[in-house]
Motif scaffolding. Sequence first.
Motif, PDB file in Angstrom:
ATOM      1  N   GLY A 278      40.571  46.218  46.237  1.00 40.82           N
ATOM      2  CA  GLY A 278      40.715  44.789  46.012  1.00 40.82           C
ATOM      3  C   GLY A 278      41.556  44.462  44.799  1.00 40.82           C
ATOM      4  O   GLY A 278      41.403  43.385  44.203  1.00 40.82           O
ATOM      5  N   ARG A 279      42.461  45.359  44.438  1.00 41.06           N
ATOM      6  CA  ARG A 279      43.288  45.182  43.246  1.00 41.06           C
ATOM      7  C   ARG A 279      44.755  45.075  43.662  1.00 41.06           C
ATOM      8  O   ARG A 279      45.241  45.852  44.472  1.00 41.06           O
TER       9      ARG A 279
ATOM     10  N   GLY B 119      43.631  46.563  34.709  1.00 42.11           N
ATOM     11  CA  GLY B 119      43.241  45.311  35.333  1.00 42.11           C
ATOM     12  C   GLY B 119      42.295  45.500  36.492  1.00 42.11           C
ATOM     13  O   GLY B 119      42.392  46.489  37.237  1.00 42.11           O
ATOM     14  N   GLY B 120      41.391  44.522  36.666  1.00 44.03           N
ATOM     15  CA  GLY B 120      40.408  44.588  37.736  1.00 44.03           C
ATOM     16  C   GLY B 120      40.915  44.068  39.053  1.00 44.03           C
ATOM     17  O   GLY B 120      40.837  44.744  40.080  1.00 44.03           O
ATOM     18  N   SER B 121      41.435  42.834  39.060  1.00 42.13           N
ATOM     19  CA  SER B 121      41.967  42.247  40.298  1.00 42.13           C
ATOM     20  C   SER B 121      43.489  42.289  40.299  1.00 42.13           C
ATOM     21  O   SER B 121      44.105  42.844  41.204  1.00 42.13           O
TER      22      SER B 121
ATOM     23  N   LEU C 136      45.939  39.188  33.035  1.00 42.21           N
ATOM     24  CA  LEU C 136      45.681  39.673  34.382  1.00 42.21           C
ATOM     25  C   LEU C 136      44.432  38.974  34.901  1.00 42.21           C
ATOM     26  O   LEU C 136      43.352  39.100  34.315  1.00 42.21           O
ATOM     27  N   GLY C 137      44.590  38.220  35.981  1.00 42.65           N
ATOM     28  CA  GLY C 137      43.511  37.375  36.478  1.00 42.65           C
ATOM     29  C   GLY C 137      42.491  38.122  37.314  1.00 42.65           C
ATOM     30  O   GLY C 137      42.628  39.304  37.617  1.00 42.65           O
ATOM     31  N   GLY C 138      41.444  37.387  37.682  1.00 44.89           N
ATOM     32  CA  GLY C 138      40.389  37.931  38.508  1.00 44.89           C
ATOM     33  C   GLY C 138      39.026  37.563  37.952  1.00 44.89           C
ATOM     34  O   GLY C 138      38.922  36.912  36.899  1.00 44.89           O
ATOM     35  N   PRO C 139      37.964  37.959  38.652  1.00 39.86           N
ATOM     36  CA  PRO C 139      36.604  37.672  38.167  1.00 39.86           C
ATOM     37  C   PRO C 139      36.344  38.230  36.775  1.00 39.86           C
ATOM     38  O   PRO C 139      35.555  37.671  36.016  1.00 39.86           O
TER      39      PRO C 139
END
Length: 294
Positions: A70-71, A39-41, A127-130
Amino acid sequence: MIRPQAVVRGVRDVRHVDAFAARTPTLPPATHTNSYALGGSEVLLVEPATPYEDERREWLAWARGLAAQGRKVVAIAVTHHHADHVGGARFFASELGVPVWAHAEAAPRLGDVPIARRLADGDVVRLGGPEPMAIRVLHTPGHAPDHLCFLDEAQGVLVCGDMVAGVGTILIDPREGDMAVYLAQLERLAALGARVALPAHGGPIDAPEELFRRYIAHRLGREQRVVAALEAASEGGAGGATLEGLLPVAYADTAPLLWPLARLSLEAHLIKLEREGRAQRSDDRWRRAAGGGG
């Protein structure tokens, strides 16, 4: 100590997947178990593996270091209940303040580790995020009844636990494994078309379909050796052979040092053959089933 490579970044353009190899009480030739950050964020950590204090400190530093990128870690997932995969589950969950997710079959096997979410085949972890990531959960028993794999379909990345290994092989212990089910699940994984598989032991696998099919061929080849051993034990009306009698024939190509583990695999093969009507046992002796063919 030289830590083995468990690099994921840069492998075939895989994004937002990182790895950490921790020393664990695993079976040789493996010495470490890989954990993965997906996951990124929002991040899912897979394989809270190590029970060793020094390794736990480094594992936590790795996990906490994700925040500097930032994760945010949202949960810890286990592929299955074996000690070299869950040795730090309760500790890491407490230190990071996150829940543990696992298959329902893992719950009674994990003792005092609370399972906050019971993952099932077909579930999707979002998994959320940009750059959001959707992880499909695959229930893949055979090695263990609670075994899970995690597939990032968008990138073709498969976290495959103990279904295959980048080093050594996979033990099917008949006390909880099932050879026929394991082979069927390998077929299923081979058909996914994944670009890279990330095993619990060893480095990334760049041609996973090829490796899955090689594992299947190896197991079926071993099965033929087991059948030949049964044939020999059944010749001339003999009363069959014990596992110890079959082992030197079916595993003649394996170092005797490894025969205690090979004995477990041999029994798993025999149980499969028995269910297929190709072998039969009486007390502790095995022979070819009458009319069972080869």
